[in-house]
Design a protein around this motif. Structure first.
Motif, PDB file in Angstrom:
ATOM      1  N   LEU A 378       0.808  -1.222   0.000  1.00  0.00           N
ATOM      2  CA  LEU A 378       0.000   0.000   0.000  1.00  0.00           C
ATOM      3  C   LEU A 378       0.839   1.269   0.000  1.00  0.00           C
ATOM      4  CD1 LEU A 378      -2.944  -0.853   2.453  1.00  0.00           C
ATOM      5  CD2 LEU A 378      -2.808  -1.152  -0.029  1.00  0.00           C
ATOM      6  N   GLY A 379       2.083   1.203   0.463  1.00  0.00           N
ATOM      7  CA  GLY A 379       2.934   2.389   0.487  1.00  0.00           C
ATOM      8  C   GLY A 379       2.323   3.476   1.356  1.00  0.00           C
ATOM      9  N   ASN A 380       2.109   4.653   0.775  1.00  0.00           N
ATOM     10  CA  ASN A 380       1.531   5.774   1.513  1.00  0.00           C
ATOM     11  C   ASN A 380       0.010   5.799   1.461  1.00  0.00           C
ATOM     12  OD1 ASN A 380       3.869   7.362   2.544  1.00  0.00           O
ATOM     13  ND2 ASN A 380       4.409   7.392   0.367  1.00  0.00           N
ATOM     14  N   VAL A 383      -6.282   2.013   3.677  1.00  0.00           N
ATOM     15  CA  VAL A 383      -7.661   1.690   3.331  1.00  0.00           C
ATOM     16  C   VAL A 383      -8.594   2.707   3.979  1.00  0.00           C
ATOM     17  CG1 VAL A 383      -9.500  -0.024   3.478  1.00  0.00           C
ATOM     18  CG2 VAL A 383      -7.143  -0.767   3.149  1.00  0.00           C
ATOM     19  N   LEU A 384      -9.416   3.336   3.176  1.00  0.00           N
ATOM     20  CA  LEU A 384     -10.389   4.295   3.693  1.00  0.00           C
ATOM     21  C   LEU A 384     -11.745   3.626   3.890  1.00  0.00           C
ATOM     22  CD1 LEU A 384     -11.059   7.221   4.438  1.00  0.00           C
ATOM     23  CD2 LEU A 384     -11.542   7.653   2.027  1.00  0.00           C
ATOM     24  N   TYR A 385     -12.130   2.783   2.937  1.00  0.00           N
ATOM     25  CA  TYR A 385     -13.418   2.094   3.062  1.00  0.00           C
ATOM     26  C   TYR A 385     -13.361   0.782   2.299  1.00  0.00           C
ATOM     27  CZ  TYR A 385     -18.472   1.281   3.088  1.00  0.00           C
ATOM     28  OH  TYR A 385     -19.719   0.744   3.278  1.00  0.00           O
ATOM     29  N   GLY A 418     -10.615   5.634  25.093  1.00  0.00           N
ATOM     30  CA  GLY A 418      -9.266   6.177  25.059  1.00  0.00           C
ATOM     31  C   GLY A 418      -8.261   5.234  24.413  1.00  0.00           C
ATOM     32  N   LYS A 419      -8.743   4.143  23.787  1.00  0.00           N
ATOM     33  CA  LYS A 419      -7.845   3.186  23.145  1.00  0.00           C
ATOM     34  C   LYS A 419      -7.950   3.319  21.631  1.00  0.00           C
ATOM     35  CE  LYS A 419      -8.278  -0.207  26.870  1.00  0.00           C
ATOM     36  NZ  LYS A 419      -8.693  -1.556  27.221  1.00  0.00           N
ATOM     37  N   PRO A 420      -6.834   3.051  20.902  1.00  0.00           N
ATOM     38  CA  PRO A 420      -6.897   3.113  19.449  1.00  0.00           C
ATOM     39  C   PRO A 420      -7.913   2.105  18.905  1.00  0.00           C
ATOM     40  CG  PRO A 420      -4.615   3.009  20.224  1.00  0.00           C
ATOM     41  CD  PRO A 420      -5.508   2.726  21.403  1.00  0.00           C
ATOM     42  N   VAL A 421      -8.645   2.536  17.878  1.00  0.00           N
ATOM     43  CA  VAL A 421      -9.622   1.635  17.246  1.00  0.00           C
ATOM     44  C   VAL A 421      -9.471   1.746  15.752  1.00  0.00           C
ATOM     45  CG1 VAL A 421     -11.322   1.791  19.095  1.00  0.00           C
ATOM     46  CG2 VAL A 421     -11.370   3.478  17.266  1.00  0.00           C
ATOM     47  N   LEU A 422      -9.934   0.731  15.065  1.00  0.00           N
ATOM     48  CA  LEU A 422      -9.956   0.787  13.606  1.00  0.00           C
ATOM     49  C   LEU A 422     -11.017   1.758  13.154  1.00  0.00           C
ATOM     50  CD1 LEU A 422      -9.627  -2.967  12.623  1.00  0.00           C
ATOM     51  CD2 LEU A 422      -7.900  -1.184  12.355  1.00  0.00           C
ATOM     52  N   THR A 423     -10.774   2.355  12.006  1.00  0.00           N
ATOM     53  CA  THR A 423     -11.781   3.242  11.461  1.00  0.00           C
ATOM     54  C   THR A 423     -13.100   2.507  11.265  1.00  0.00           C
ATOM     55  OG1 THR A 423     -12.430   4.526   9.543  1.00  0.00           O
ATOM     56  CG2 THR A 423     -10.892   2.774   9.155  1.00  0.00           C
ATOM     57  N   THR A 424     -14.174   3.227  11.426  1.00  0.00           N
ATOM     58  CA  THR A 424     -15.489   2.587  11.349  1.00  0.00           C
ATOM     59  C   THR A 424     -15.907   2.266   9.933  1.00  0.00           C
ATOM     60  OG1 THR A 424     -16.474   4.769  11.321  1.00  0.00           O
ATOM     61  CG2 THR A 424     -16.338   3.682  13.436  1.00  0.00           C
ATOM     62  N   TRP A 425     -15.162   2.779   8.925  1.00  0.00           N
ATOM     63  CA  TRP A 425     -15.598   2.399   7.572  1.00  0.00           C
ATOM     64  C   TRP A 425     -14.536   1.610   6.819  1.00  0.00           C
ATOM     65  CZ3 TRP A 425     -16.572   7.645   8.967  1.00  0.00           C
ATOM     66  CH2 TRP A 425     -15.488   8.496   8.833  1.00  0.00           C
ATOM     67  N   LYS A 426     -13.622   0.979   7.544  1.00  0.00           N
ATOM     68  CA  LYS A 426     -12.684   0.086   6.842  1.00  0.00           C
ATOM     69  C   LYS A 426     -13.337  -1.286   6.653  1.00  0.00           C
ATOM     70  CE  LYS A 426      -8.165   1.990   7.717  1.00  0.00           C
ATOM     71  NZ  LYS A 426      -6.914   1.841   8.411  1.00  0.00           N
TER      72      LYS A 426
END
Length: 426
Positions: A378-380, A383-385, A418-426
């Motif tokens: 993926l480089g830079n 995944v957005l959705y 307060g914990k990191p989560v994955l994006t909701t639309w991945k």
């Protein structure tokens, strides 16, 4: 990279050497006139010719092209607005909570394009809206042009009447006899940095529309005007104040050829975190990602999802002084010309990473592959959705993301845990 002599043109402003260097590095091509190559990089006009029923072209399984046949459903200004309006109405009919409105009748989650009309069909609606706030400023843009060409601002009805009668007729001209325009409410309270207006150019790669899978490029940038912003009506004709397009700003006396009037998105983020706070900044970028995903969802049902196609769009976003992002337009052929050394590096990497996703591992292209590349290529991009993944998490996933239960891109924090989560639309 298969080039049919006389039939395929390079994207007009691309640096040919950058592409060829990338292709040769993968061992895909030899630069020879009679060589058969397996990858197309075409202008939008050539794409139309390739997919036209009159030409009779048929792409084989090892041929990949860099536009969808009817990309203009998103990249023409009038069609983009039309499709987003249709999308909202469909969600309303379905009773989707995403189409919820406030007490003033404005969409709470889908209000991300300025109020826009398409004259002459919408002229009376525009006049009605104009008279509600006669001190407002509006911006007129030709639907099919780029680089700021043909754009002007108005704040009086007489100005649009004069424009509409340029053909020396006594009535409003039709779109068939004059280039089609859109007229949008001008964002007259833009966020300013150093007193100057700017917008964001963000790159979004779509590998497939059904199911929708898109990637956000992390190395976008801000484009600044060279002259300090003023809402004064005496400066409506000064495009160095109002239009951020590099094609316009580079002709200004104050244009800086070293940095090109540009900031990286990461620098913008640092600036906003230091002046507005991290939480507010994270919310802003979540909303920008939300806008991009929803605009792609709006056109997905009408897009010709040809298996030979992918597309790298250039999104233009303006942020107002309340830190609300607005979608201005989407470009089918974002400029790959480099105006500075940093520009060249960014766009070289953009092309490199785009090709790695379109054709992973530098292998012979195959339009039948599942278009889900491994993370390491993926480089830079990130995944957005991913529609398939989102559906597996339940139909209310999008709504949860807008209600504040989680935040957007990877690494942001949930409001509660307060914990990191994955994006909701991945």
């Amino acid at each position: 990279f298969r080039i049919m002599a006389g039939k395929v043109k390079w994207v007009t402003d691309i640096e040919k050497s950058v592409l060829i260097n990338n292709f040769e590095k993968r061992g895909w091509i030899q630069v020879a006139e009679n060589e058969d190559w397996n990858f197309y990089w075409m202008s939008v006009q050539t794409i139309r010719n390739v997919f036209s029923v009159e030409t009779g072209y048929r792409l084989s399984d090892d041929q990949i092209v860099n536009h969808f046949p009817n990309h203009y459903e998103l990249t023409r200004k009038d069609l983009m607005v039309k499709n987003i309006k249709r999308y909202r109405k469909e969600l309303e009919k379905e009773g989707s909570p995403l189409a919820e409105k406030d007490e003033n009748g404005k969409y709470i989650y889908l209000d991300f394009v300025p109020v826009t009309f398409m004259p002459p069909a919408d002229y009376n609606l525009f006049v009605e809206e104009f008279r509600k706030n006669p001190s407002s400023t509006w911006i007129m843009k030709p639907c099919g042009k780029a680089q700021g060409k043909g754009i002007f601002l108005i704040n009086k009805l007489s100005q649009i009447k004069k424009w509409s009668r340029d053909s020396k007729t006594s009535s409003f001209v039709s779109q068939s006899s004059k280039e089609a325009y859109v007229i949008s409410l001008y964002i007259n309270n833009p966020l300013l940095i150093g007193g100057k207006k700017f917008d964001l150019r963000l790159y979004v790669l779509v590998s497939t529309y059904r199911p929708l899978r898109c990637y956000m490029y992390k190395l976008g940038f801000c484009r600044f005007c060279t002259v300090k912003y003023t809402p004064s009506t005496s400066e409506l004709d000064n495009m160095f104040v109002h239009l951020t397009n590099v094609a316009i700003q580079k002709h200004g006396d104050d244009y800086n050829h070293i940095h090109g009037g540009k900031w990286t998105v990461s620098n913008l983020r640092l600036y906003l975190e230091s002046t507005r706070g991290k939480e507010v900044t994270n919310k802003l970028f979540d909303e920008i990602h939300w806008i991009i995903v929803q605009s792609l969802k709006a056109v997905a049902p009408v897009m010709n999802n040809d298996k030979h196609c992918f597309e790298c769009y250039g999104y233009d976003i303006i942020i107002d002084d309340k830190l609300k992002p607005w979608l201005i337009e989407v470009n089918a052929s974002p400029s790959l010309t480099s105006s500075t050394a940093n520009d060249r590096i960014l766009k070289y990497n953009l092309i490199n990473d785009t090709l790695n996703i379109a054709v992973p591992n530098g292998e012979i292209p195959d339009c039948k592959w599942n278009k889900s590349p491994p993370k390491e290529v993926l480089g830079n991009y990130e995944v957005l959705y991913d529609e398939e993944m989102a559906q597996s998490d339940g139909p209310d996933r999008d709504m949860r993301s807008r209600s504040g239960q989680t935040t957007g891109m990877k690494g942001n924090r949930a409001r509660d845990s307060g914990k990191p989560v994955l994006t909701t639309w991945k």
